[in-house]
Structures are given as C-alpha cells and as structure tokens.
Scaffold this motif. Structure first.
Motif, PDB file in Angstrom:
ATOM      1  N   GLN A  62       0.985  -1.008  -0.115  1.00 15.42           N
ATOM      2  CA  GLN A  62      -0.018  -0.058   0.220  1.00 15.42           C
ATOM      3  C   GLN A  62       0.717   1.359   0.189  1.00 15.42           C
ATOM      4  N   SER A  63       0.176   2.228  -0.413  1.00 13.35           N
ATOM      5  CA  SER A  63       0.919   3.482  -0.397  1.00 13.35           C
ATOM      6  C   SER A  63       1.122   4.155   1.121  1.00 13.35           C
ATOM      7  N   ALA A  64       2.326   4.782   1.243  1.00 20.71           N
ATOM      8  CA  ALA A  64       2.370   5.219   2.693  1.00 20.71           C
ATOM      9  C   ALA A  64       1.658   6.486   2.897  1.00 20.71           C
ATOM     10  N   PHE A  65       0.744   6.890   1.941  1.00 23.62           N
ATOM     11  CA  PHE A  65      -0.061   8.221   2.251  1.00 23.62           C
ATOM     12  C   PHE A  65      -1.636   7.708   2.193  1.00 23.62           C
ATOM     13  N   LYS A  66      -1.933   6.324   2.170  1.00 21.38           N
ATOM     14  CA  LYS A  66      -3.291   5.781   2.358  1.00 21.38           C
ATOM     15  C   LYS A  66      -3.978   6.360   3.420  1.00 21.38           C
ATOM     16  N   ASP A  67      -3.420   6.487   4.560  1.00 21.50           N
ATOM     17  CA  ASP A  67      -3.979   6.881   5.742  1.00 21.50           C
ATOM     18  C   ASP A  67      -4.191   8.273   6.202  1.00 21.50           C
ATOM     19  N   ARG A  68      -3.300   9.149   5.316  1.00 22.79           N
ATOM     20  CA  ARG A  68      -3.194  10.381   5.651  1.00 22.79           C
ATOM     21  C   ARG A  68      -4.407  11.399   5.272  1.00 22.79           C
ATOM     22  N   ASP A  69      -5.384  10.729   4.654  1.00 15.23           N
ATOM     23  CA  ASP A  69      -6.501  11.542   4.267  1.00 15.23           C
ATOM     24  C   ASP A  69      -7.295  11.821   5.506  1.00 15.23           C
ATOM     25  N   ARG A  70      -6.893  11.241   6.822  1.00 13.28           N
ATOM     26  CA  ARG A  70      -7.629  11.465   7.964  1.00 13.28           C
ATOM     27  C   ARG A  70      -7.513  12.996   8.665  1.00 13.28           C
ATOM     28  N   PHE A  71      -6.456  13.559   8.003  1.00 19.40           N
ATOM     29  CA  PHE A  71      -5.817  14.836   8.368  1.00 19.40           C
ATOM     30  C   PHE A  71      -6.439  15.891   7.341  1.00 19.40           C
ATOM     31  N   GLN A  72      -6.433  17.236   7.444  1.00 20.27           N
ATOM     32  CA  GLN A  72      -6.761  17.984   6.769  1.00 20.27           C
ATOM     33  C   GLN A  72      -5.845  18.408   5.817  1.00 20.27           C
ATOM     34  N   LEU A  73      -5.593  18.585   4.498  1.00 18.27           N
ATOM     35  CA  LEU A  73      -4.750  18.825   3.479  1.00 18.27           C
ATOM     36  C   LEU A  73      -4.099  19.965   3.956  1.00 18.27           C
ATOM     37  N   GLY A  74      -3.012  20.106   3.731  1.00 15.30           N
ATOM     38  CA  GLY A  74      -2.254  21.425   3.947  1.00 15.30           C
ATOM     39  C   GLY A  74      -1.652  21.713   5.257  1.00 15.30           C
ATOM     40  N   THR A  75      -1.989  21.025   6.279  1.00 15.23           N
ATOM     41  CA  THR A  75      -1.682  21.186   7.707  1.00 15.23           C
ATOM     42  C   THR A  75      -0.662  20.609   7.964  1.00 15.23           C
ATOM     43  N   LEU A  76       0.038  20.980   9.239  1.00 17.01           N
ATOM     44  CA  LEU A  76       1.128  20.242   9.877  1.00 17.01           C
ATOM     45  C   LEU A  76       1.167  18.955  10.108  1.00 17.01           C
ATOM     46  N   SER A  77      -0.003  18.612  10.534  1.00 12.12           N
ATOM     47  CA  SER A  77      -0.497  17.382  11.083  1.00 12.12           C
ATOM     48  C   SER A  77      -0.582  16.326   9.683  1.00 12.12           C
ATOM     49  N   HIS A  78      -0.965  16.683   8.730  1.00 13.61           N
ATOM     50  CA  HIS A  78      -0.982  16.008   7.356  1.00 13.61           C
ATOM     51  C   HIS A  78       0.493  15.817   7.061  1.00 13.61           C
ATOM     52  N   THR A  79       1.492  16.593   7.029  1.00 12.81           N
ATOM     53  CA  THR A  79       2.499  16.590   6.747  1.00 12.81           C
ATOM     54  C   THR A  79       3.570  15.633   7.531  1.00 12.81           C
ATOM     55  N   LEU A  80       3.153  15.693   8.973  1.00 14.71           N
ATOM     56  CA  LEU A  80       3.911  14.665   9.860  1.00 14.71           C
ATOM     57  C   LEU A  80       3.058  13.373   9.936  1.00 14.71           C
ATOM     58  N   ASN A  81       2.099  13.273   9.402  1.00 13.47           N
ATOM     59  CA  ASN A  81       1.236  12.072   9.662  1.00 13.47           C
ATOM     60  C   ASN A  81       0.886  11.751  11.188  1.00 13.47           C
ATOM     61  N   SER A  82       0.695  12.754  11.901  1.00 13.70           N
ATOM     62  CA  SER A  82       0.585  12.753  13.315  1.00 13.70           C
ATOM     63  C   SER A  82       0.031  13.897  13.809  1.00 13.70           C
ATOM     64  N   LYS A  83      -1.033  13.732  14.763  1.00  7.30           N
ATOM     65  CA  LYS A  83      -1.655  14.929  15.004  1.00  7.30           C
ATOM     66  C   LYS A  83      -0.895  16.051  16.022  1.00  7.30           C
ATOM     67  N   ALA A  84      -0.692  17.061  15.316  1.00 12.47           N
ATOM     68  CA  ALA A  84       0.127  18.190  15.937  1.00 12.47           C
ATOM     69  C   ALA A  84      -0.735  19.016  16.942  1.00 12.47           C
ATOM     70  N   THR A  85       0.071  19.749  17.951  1.00 19.21           N
ATOM     71  CA  THR A  85      -0.677  20.530  18.685  1.00 19.21           C
ATOM     72  C   THR A  85      -1.470  21.782  18.220  1.00 19.21           C
ATOM     73  N   GLY A  86      -2.806  21.686  18.508  1.00 17.23           N
ATOM     74  CA  GLY A  86      -3.513  23.057  17.925  1.00 17.23           C
ATOM     75  C   GLY A  86      -4.400  22.527  16.767  1.00 17.23           C
ATOM     76  N   TYR A  87      -4.333  21.369  16.297  1.00 16.63           N
ATOM     77  CA  TYR A  87      -4.956  20.711  15.022  1.00 16.63           C
ATOM     78  C   TYR A  87      -6.264  20.806  15.240  1.00 16.63           C
ATOM     79  N   LEU A  88      -7.185  21.431  14.412  1.00 15.75           N
ATOM     80  CA  LEU A  88      -8.764  21.360  14.485  1.00 15.75           C
ATOM     81  C   LEU A  88      -9.241  20.170  13.406  1.00 15.75           C
ATOM     82  N   GLU A  89      -9.714  19.271  14.008  1.00 12.49           N
ATOM     83  CA  GLU A  89     -10.371  18.082  12.939  1.00 12.49           C
ATOM     84  C   GLU A  89     -11.610  18.984  12.270  1.00 12.49           C
ATOM     85  N   LEU A  90     -11.579  18.356  11.016  1.00 11.28           N
ATOM     86  CA  LEU A  90     -12.813  18.737  10.074  1.00 11.28           C
ATOM     87  C   LEU A  90     -13.965  17.931  10.686  1.00 11.28           C
ATOM     88  N   SER A  91     -15.155  18.440  10.884  1.00  9.59           N
ATOM     89  CA  SER A  91     -16.286  17.559  11.281  1.00  9.59           C
ATOM     90  C   SER A  91     -16.921  17.077   9.866  1.00  9.59           C
TER      91      SER A  91
END
Length: 1121
Positions: A622-651
């Motif tokens: 599988q692609s290493a980016f398959k599960d990154r769509d759980r984060f909002q695109l363009g955010t630091l969390s998406h880049t790190l593939n880990s929830k960063a401090t201050g990240y606000l999830e899309l409802s």
C-alpha cells in the motif's frame, strides 16, 4: 559569564526577522557601517579585555541616549536597533532607552517602541514604570504611535496589568484607524495566552472586530478567533458573506487563515455535495416555477441535490485565488476545494498545484505530499500532468521519493508501459536510496496491475545481477513479496535466487532468500538442504536477522525432510543455544521444544507443522499516504502524519443542513438601511412594493395620506399587479430598445412639462440647488436623498444629505451578490417612483421631474417602467457636475528627451537600440505606457525581419511594433510600442529578433514615466490629499542651497522627474503637482513646501511602493545642484 552572554545573544538572534520587518514598516534606515562601539560590542567573547570594550561601547550609547539633543538620541537608537538586528544583546541599555519613551520626536519614539517590544518581557519591572506613558500614547494623533504603544503594552507579560491591557484592547478595537484595530486583534492573542480567564471579554471584542469592514483587520481578527474561541461558530454566521466577498482584498496570510476557518465552518453548515444517491442539479429552476400538481407527481422521485447559495459563494470567492503568487494561499484554496467542492469541480485546482512544483524545494515537498494523498483517491485529476512528476537529476532525494509515490498512484493499464520505462532509468541512479525506492515502486505497480506482474518479476530478476548491493537487496525483498502471490509458478526464480545467495551480502536480502526457500522448500527439495549446509558454516558470523531466518529454515526442513537435515538442524540449534544475542537463544529454545519430541514437550509439538508451515496471506503493498486523508490537507498534521498541537479536525457533513437564515442577518440590515431612503415618497413606496410582493396593498393603505394619493396609487398598483408576468418581458424589451424608448420618453416629457404649474417650476429650481450641494453622495443615493429633502421640507436638505452619505458608505461594502440585487432593485424602483409622482400631480416633486435635464416619465398605459438606459442618462446628468471633482488628464509639460540604451551594438552584432518615453497617451491601450524605439544598424550588412518574439514578462502586456522588413547599414528606424507595466518598475523583458539572431533585452521604466498628468483645482487637490493620509503618505525634508533654487525652478525639476501636471497654487512657496498611474488610475499627489534653505516633499498615493520610489527620485533631483 561568556556562556550567559552567548545564550542571551542566541535569544536575540531569534527575533532578527521580526525586528527587521518592524523597522521596515516604520520606514527606518539602519546604518550599514559598523562603528567602533558596535565592533567592540560584537567581538566581546574573543579577547580577555572584551568585557571592558563592551562596557565602554554601552557607556557611549548611554551618554548619547541621555543627551539633551534629539539628533544624538536618534543616532543612538538607530545603532541600538542595528545591534538588535544583528543578533546582539542590548538589554543593558533598557533603563537609558525607556527614559526616551515620552519623547515628542516621532521617529525617536518609533525606535524606542521597537526596542521595547523586544525587551519588555525580559525587563518587566522597568517596563511597568512606563505604563502611564504607554497609556497616554494610546491617545496619540499618530496611528503608528497608538499601534506601537498597544504592541508594547501587550508584550509586557505581567498578570497584574491584565485589566489595563483589556481596557486598551477594547478602546483600540473602536479606533478610527484600521491599522490600530488590526494591532488590537494581535494583542487579543497575547492577552489570552497570558490570562485565559479573560476569554469571555475577549470574545466580545472579537465579535465586534468581526463586523469590521476593513480588509486590513479581517485576517487578524479571524486569527484571534481561531486562537481564542474556534468553537464559537455562531460568531461567523452574520459575517460569513462579508468574509467571502472581502477575501480577494485581504493580505495573503490573512487569506490563508480565513480560508482555513471557512473550510471548517462550511463542513458544519452545508450538506455533502458528494451524495451518490442524489442527482446533482445545482442550476435547477423548476423548484420556483413548478405547479402544485407537478410537485405532487414528483414527490416519489429522487430529490436532486441543490447546492446552498452560500456554499457556492464560498467556492466562487476562493477560485480566483488559485492564481495567487503566494503558494500558501494556493494550497489553502486547493484543500478547500478538495474538502468542500463537488467531485466534478475539484479538478480546477490541478493546474495551480502543478504550477507550484516550479517553486523552491521546501514548497515542492509540501505540495507533493498533498498531491500524493489526492492521487490515491482521484487518479484522473493528475494523470494529464504525469510528465510534471518525472524525476529530475537536480531533485533532492525526498522529492524524488514523493514523485515516485505519485507516479505509482497514477499507474494504470494505459500508462504503465511509459511509467516502467521511466522507472528503468531511475534504477540506474547513483542515489542508492532513490534506486531502492524505485524498485519498491515497481513492486507496487506489479501488485496493483496483475497484467504486468510477470513482466515486473522478470525485470527484477535481471536486477539481481546488478553490481550495486542495495539494488540487489531491494530486488530480493520485492521479489519475495511478489512470489507470495503465485509461488507454484515461479520455482525457477527461487532457484535462481538461491544460486546468487553467496554473492549477496546485505542482511535483509539474505534473510529474504532464506525465508523464501524455507516457506516454499517443497518446490525446491534439492536446493534447500544445501543452502542450510552453507548457512551452518557461516552461522556465527551472520547478522541477527539472518540467524533467525536460518533457525526457521532448519525447523521447516526438519519437519519436511528430516532424513537429510536432522543433524544439520541439531548443529544449528546448538550454535544458537549459546549465541550472544538473547533473541537468538530464546528462539532456539522455543524451536527445539516445538519440533524435537521428548518427554517434557507438551501437546504443542503435535501442531508444529501447522504452526511453522501454515499458509500465509500475501502482503498488501500500500501507499504510505493511504491513511493520511484523515488529516486536513495542507496542515502540519498531514505533513507529519501525526496529530500536531492545535490541530482542529474537520467535522463530518451534517445529514440535514442547519437553518441558513442565520446568515441572512446582514441582508436584513441592508434592507432596513435602504427602506427609509427609497420609500420616503409614499406613492413610490406603495408602487415599488406592489411590483415585488403581494403585500403591497396593505402597505399602500397604511402609507397614503390623502384620497387623491390613495386613489392614484391604487390605480397604478392594479395595473402593475394585473400585468405581473408581462412586466419582466416588457422590461427586457425596453432594455434592448433603449434608444427608441429614450426618444419617445423625451418627446412625452416635453409635452408633460408644458402642462406644469408655476409653483412646480419654482420647486424645480430648488431641486437644482439642493442637487449641487451633494457632491460626496453617489448617483443612486443622491436621487433618493433629494426626494427625502422635499418630503421633510426645504429646511432639512443638509440633514438628508448627511444621512444619505452614511447609508451609502454602509451599503458600499456589502457582499457582491447583495449589492448586485440591490442595484437591480433600484433600477426598477426609481422609474416606478417617477411615474407615481407625475400621475398624482401633487405638491411633492421628484428630482427626475427637472425640465432642463432629461424626460422623466413614460405615459404609455401598458407599462409603467422607465427605460434603464434613460434612467442611467438621467442619473449621469443629475450628478455629473457636482458629485465628482474636476480631475482630467492634461497634456504633458515639455521636457528634454532622455534616451536609454536597450541594446549595445557590440552585443547586438551591429544592431543598436535605444528607447525613450514620449509621455503621450498610448494608442494601443488606456493602461499602456507609450515607448518609442530607435534602431541603428552599425554593421556592414543589412538586417532583415526585425521584430519582437517570445515575450517573457510575467503579468505584463506588451503590444509589439510592426516588423521592420529591412534595415540597411548605417540606417536607422523609429517605431512605437505599448507596455502595460502594471504600475511597477519591474522591467519588461522580451526577445528582439532579426532573421538570423535573437537578443534578450529589457525595458526598464522609471516610476515617473508610469504617470499621466492631470489637472485639478487647489481645493480638489487638498480634498484628495486628505483622503490619502497616514500610511498612504510619504514625506521627507531636503536641504536646498539658494543657488540651486535660483538656477532652475522647482516645477521644472519635478516635471523632469515625473510626468505630472502642475496644480495652480495661491502661495509662491507651495508647489503642487498631480498625476495618475497609467495602469490602475490611482492618483499620485506631490506637494513641495519651500522654505529658506530647505524644502518638505510629500507624496500621497494609495500605491505605497510607487510613492516611496517617487519620493526617493524627487529627493535626489531637488537636492542636486
């Protein structure tokens, strides 16, 4: 001691950029040369006497700061800020600097505030002593001083002054200057981080600032909203449409913040446009026109999806920002479309994202990561641009890996052959990590596309003979994963890998081969025992991962071929029993008890074959980016593939859209603002309401004052209501035949005006006078305002004018859609009002009844709607002489021609080119600057086909001259061309071509040549100058010797620098000049106040860069002797 100073210096270095930006905003000029004090200050850690040198330098600066001369203090502060900019620690000077915080010199006060912002948090006790000074500065007339004082006050992080900060923020939020209000929004975040208990009070300020209509404030207050109360979505409801319409004019980083916030907002307020069970029918108009029977019949059918107008407004407002020069803005718009737009509209962001790949590698990294995530779900978006993701030799390894990822995601049956040819080249790369990643990509392609699995396997087997160990090792690992899908068909490959085993040294590759042989030992019964024999010899020198697989291989062979491998297995288990690694020892003991039966072995040994030789599922690549769509695109969390401090999830999208009327508050306010202005004349009000709604009869009954008024309004309203459907058709016909309507109505107006009474003519003269007094109001508002004046009486004319100005200001900044609808309504309302006034023949007289201007009524019984073209003519006539100042383009003042070299004859191989600006309006376009080129042929042969080719200017429109067919030796030719410089001094680059050669040249304009001269009165000059104060004003003082003034008049010097017109002045010592920028039409005002031996130069324009450049050139020209 040195260690402490070094740490302080490191902290100071962290704010270098902030200080530089602050200094630039305050228009400071820092000295570039290093004085003795600064040199001693910077070298303190190198020599034993450095401390003494440093203290001496500080003492000199302290003496200058405590001097009574303003010039010495200003020079000292420039040096101190210069030290801060270079990362030096100047905290010891805090007491001496803070004494000058109350200085009356504005430049000195700006520098002191820059210093205090840096060190207020470190020297809190001393900063607290100056709080009273900061509070007084909050009332300073200069907006920069007020903002700087608030910035310093909010930088003192002491809980005891929180109430003072809170009060200052509330006052600044109501300041007249948008720059100060912007600073108050920044201070909100600082105060919240200092004392979170103030949240409720800060929310009140945020709610107030969110209503601000200034684009300067919007981005900052939304940032404060995101920091303090991102969960308070209800604060955005009333401002949603305003933010969408202001988005284009907000600064770039403000656009980023607003778009991110609106993305979260939209996910909570609109239903999903991705519903698969509904038909997308956004532009359906049946819902409005369907009859009840059709609705009942279609009730059982599938309901089509209709996008919310506010949802569409957001998409439409952000789409132009895909052309932004700021990569963060483009990325934000792309993620907004990805998360909010219907699936068939998401592809509009593709070209913009691909364009960003030409930027810096840091930008490419983030963009490629987001494209990699998108390409997993939507391959079709980027497939047409597949070549943009080909790897370049200059790319960094992490960029190459990302491009490989994207190419693998885009692979399908149609393009796989092209991609595999590209991969064959990548495998030969000198970058080992990249070559290994390419082999992994080949394996993924083989897994995803079954038709090419055999082809990829054969190619990978060939790579096993490669000289590079990394390539061979990665090939083995990938082959191992591919063979698990079809092991029985590829026993030859397993045999080939066993033969290469001795030549492979990479531990992972050796372990993979051992695993393959052990797993499929039944397919290679003769080779497997021999491989185990070789491993028994080298067991002690292998890596741990190889030893583990050797033990596994021995156990599997013991179970399947114990006759040949029993002794080998016992030998290997004995070696592992005494190995240095405890993992090997534990595994050996476990395997011995599992496969060798004895008295102590339990029931587990019965299931040894089922445990060790169980069929194993093939691995899924599988692609290493398959599960990154759980984060909002363009955010630091998406880049790190880990929830960063201050990240606000899309409802998630709501199943049912919330009530959209909460966003209609602003529309209601607009209606209230217009209602009293439009409906002051009662007959006009009732008629207008009749045209648009069925409730007009009730409003008409309430609004009529006399029987004649009531009867006339009823007659008119009945005629309009009876022809409701045909009204719009007649309106459209009148728009198409505006000329005929104009002629007819003009003749009818002449007839009606003859029958008017003398009293009516007297009121008409009053209308004219009242109309001339309202210069500042707009066309549409002025007509309504004068109707109000006659309604209240002749004495209330000024009051109605002022109220109209305020309403026009409030309505001018509304949303685009609302303003459009408002304009449409006004166009239909005014002619209706005109008709009503004349039919009544009452004492109320409208502006449109003026006999001297243009016909005002249409007396045809079928339609009571005035021609839109005629109405626009009336509006233009009624306000043309009063609402706009007499500012017109004038002819330029003659100055000597200044020629510039475009191409030297040595560079041009005999062709020389010069250009100059004739200062005449360009015939090729109103936004273009006219340029004349002169070509000279200094060569010994004729030049043919002289023309312009391959214009390389970005954002600059160039109108080329007609090609010159032939230019003889020693001959010359002059041609003209037009260039739209976009009000910038950036050169227009293009290629000057002959039949045989091409030369790259550039037209470099001076800022003065981007202007057109205009003429105006002194009063208009002062009025326009008053509008361009504050940050739109640049000024400086120069020294002018008397001989300089007498040698050449100031006006000639100014005109020689800039193409401006001379404004008449009543004072000999004040010289005024005016011009406008060719491209944007923005006014540029220059004022030179001459004194005995000096002069004050002031430039006012909304284009601050143009103003500062022009001021610099004027300063040079007027100072020269």
């Amino acid at each position: 001691m040195n260690g402490g100073l070094f740490s302080l210096r490191s902290e100071a270095a962290g704010v270098v950029r902030t200080v530089l930006v602050s200094a630039e905003n305050l228009q400071l000029t820092l000295r570039s040369d290093i004085s003795q004090e600064e040199q001693a200050f910077s070298n303190h850690q190198h020599y034993g006497d450095s401390e003494e040198t440093k203290s001496k330098g500080n003492e000199d600066l302290k003496e200058m700061l405590e001097s009574t001369k303003e010039s010495l203090k200003l020079e000292a502060m420039k040096r101190v800020v210069g030290l801060i900019a270079r990362g030096k620690n100047a905290s010891e000077l805090f007491p001496a600097v803070v004494k000058n915080v109350a200085s009356k010199n504005i430049e000195l006060k700006k520098l002191v505030y820059v210093y205090l912002v840096r060190y207020a948090e470190e020297q809190q006790d001393l900063a607290l002593l100056s709080i009273s000074t900061f509070q007084r500065a909050l009332k300073d007339p200069n907006q920069l001083i007020r903002a700087s004082a608030l910035r310093v006050l909010s930088s003192i992080r002491v809980p005891i002054i929180v109430p003072i900060m809170m009060l200052a923020i509330k006052e600044a939020a109501s300041d007249l200057s948008p720059y100060v209000r912007k600073t108050s929004a920044h201070a909100i975040q600082k105060l919240y981080s200092l004392d979170a208990d103030q949240k409720e009070h800060l929310i009140e300020v945020i709610e107030k600032l969110l209503k601000d209509k200034s684009t300067l404030v919007a981005g900052s207050v939304v940032m404060a909203f995101e920091e303090v109360c991102p969960e308070r979505i209800d604060l955005i409801h009333k401002n949603y449409r305003k933010l969408c319409n202001l988005l284009m004019d907000v600064e770039e980083w403000g656009q980023v913040v607003i778009i991110n916030m609106l993305t979260r907002y939209a996910r909570t307020q609109f239903v999903s446009p991705w519903k698969e069970d509904g038909e997308f029918d956004e532009n359906s108009e049946k819902a409005f026109y369907d009859s009840d029977e059709e609705k009942k019949e279609g009730a059982g059918q599938k309901k089509p999806y209709v996008m919310d107008p506010d949802h569409r407004l957001l998409l439409r407002s952000t789409k132009p920002l895909l052309q932004s020069r700021n990569t963060a803005v483009v990325m934000c718009v792309a993620q907004l479309y990805w998360h909010l737009a219907p699936r068939h509209e998401v592809s509009v962001v593709t070209k913009s994202l691909v364009r960003l790949l030409r930027s810096h590698r840091e930008v490419q990294f983030v963009v490629l990561q987001n494209i990699a995530t998108m390409s997993i779900q939507r391959k079709g978006m980027f497939e047409p641009f597949m070549k943009s993701f080909y790897v370049r030799s200059t790319d960094a390894t992490h960029l190459k890996t990302l491009k490989l990822e994207i190419l693998t995601n885009l692979a399908n049956e149609a393009n796989i052959s092209t991609i595999l040819r590209e991969f064959q080249t990548y495998v030969k790369s000198q970058d080992k990590a990249f070559a290994a990643a390419t082999i992994q990509a080949i394996g993924r392609c083989a897994t995803n596309i079954s038709e090419i699995t055999d082809t990829c396997l054969n190619g990978l087997v060939l790579l096993l003979s490669n000289r590079d160990e990394t390539v061979v090792a990665e090939s083995v690992v990938v082959i191992k994963k591919l063979l698990q899908t079809q092991p029985s068909q590829h026993s030859d490959i397993i045999k080939h890998m066993a033969k290469l085993f001795d030549n492979i040294t990479v531990p992972m590759a050796r372990a993979s081969i051992l695993w393959l042989i052990g797993e499929y030992c039944e397919h290679v019964p003769k080779i497997a025992p021999d491989v185990l024999r070789k491993m028994a010899k080298s067991f002690t020198s292998e890596e741990d991962i190889v030893k583990l697989q050797t033990v596994n291989l021995a156990a599997k062979l013991y179970l399947t071929n114990s006759k040949q491998t029993k002794l080998l297995t016992q030998y290997i288990l004995n070696l592992g029993k005494y190995d240095q690694s405890y993992d090997i020892r534990d595994r050996t003991r476990f395997i011995r008890q599992l496969i060798v039966p004895n008295e102590k072995s339990g029931a587990l040994s019965k299931y040894a074959r089922r445990i060790l030789l169980a069929p194993k599922p093939a691995p899924v690549l599988q692609s290493a980016f398959k599960d990154r769509d759980r984060f909002q695109l363009g955010t630091l969390s998406h880049t790190l593939n880990s929830k960063a401090t201050g990240y606000l999830e899309l409802s998630d999208w709501p199943d049912v859209a919330p009530d959209q009327s909460v966003r209609n508050v602003e529309v209601v306010e607009v209606a209230k603002e217009w209602a009293p202005a439009v409906s002051k004349t009662k007959a006009a009000k009732s008629d207008d309401d009749k045209f648009y709604s069925d409730s007009g009869e009730e409003e008409e009954a309430e609004g009529s004052d006399s029987g004649s008024d009531s009867s006339s309004s009823e007659d008119s309203s009945s005629s309009s209501s009876s022809s409701d459907e045909s009204g719009s058709e007649e309106d459209s016909e009148e728009k198409s035949d505006s000329n005929e309507d104009s002629d007819k109505s003009s003749s009818q107006s002449e007839k009606s005006s003859d029958s008017g009474s003398d009293k009516k003519k007297k009121k008409t003269l009053k209308n004219k006078k009242l109309q001339q007094g309202q210069k500042a109001s707009k066309d549409s508002d002025s007509d309504v305002g004068q109707k109000n004046g006659h309604k209240r009486g002749s004495g209330s004319g000024s009051a109605s004018a002022s109220s109209e100005e305020s309403s026009s200001e409030e309505s001018s900044s509304d949303s685009g859609s609302d303003s459009d609808s408002g304009t449409e309504q006004k166009r239909k309302t005014k002619p209706r009002a005109v008709k009503k006034v004349e039919v009544k023949k009452s004492h109320e007289v409208s502006l449109l009844d003026l006999d001297d201007f243009s016909p005002a009524t249409v007396t045809t019984p079928k339609s009571s709607i005035l021609s839109p073209s005629l109405l626009s003519d009336l509006q233009g006539l009624s306000l043309s002489s009063s609402s706009t100042p007499a500012i017109q383009v004038s002819s330029p003042v003659f100055v000597p021609v200044r020629t510039h070299a475009l191409l030297h004859h040595m560079t041009g191989k005999g062709l020389a080119a010069q250009y100059h600006f004739p200062r005449q309006p360009c015939i090729y376009g109103n936004s273009m600057v006219s340029v004349q080129l002169t070509f000279n042929n200094h060569g010994d042969h004729a030049l043919e086909d002289l023309h312009i080719s391959e214009k390389t200017s970005t954002g600059q429109n160039i109108h080329c001259f007609r090609p010159i067919e032939r230019l003889e030796p020693e001959a010359s030719a002059t041609v003209s061309m037009g260039v739209d410089f976009n009000d910038s001094t950036q050169g227009a680059s293009f290629q000057l071509c002959t039949k045989a050669e091409k030369f790259s040249v550039s037209l470099q304009p001076t800022v003065g040549e981007l202007l057109l001269p205009v003429t105006m009165t002194e009063q208009d000059f002062n009025k326009e100058q008053g509008k361009l104060q504050g940050m739109n004003e640049s000024s400086t003082s120069i020294t002018m010797p008397p001989e300089t003034v007498s040698s050449q008049p100031i006006s000639k010097k100014v005109v020689s620098v800039a193409n401006v017109g001379v404004v008449p002045s009543g004072q000999d010592s004040v010289h005024r000049f005016a011009g406008k920028l060719v491209s944007s039409g923005a006014l540029v005002l220059v004022c030179v106040v001459q004194k005995e031996s000096s002069a004050q130069i002031t430039v006012n324009t909304e284009r601050t860069i143009v103003g500062s450049n022009l001021l610099r050139e004027l300063q040079t020209a007027l100072s020269a002797s």
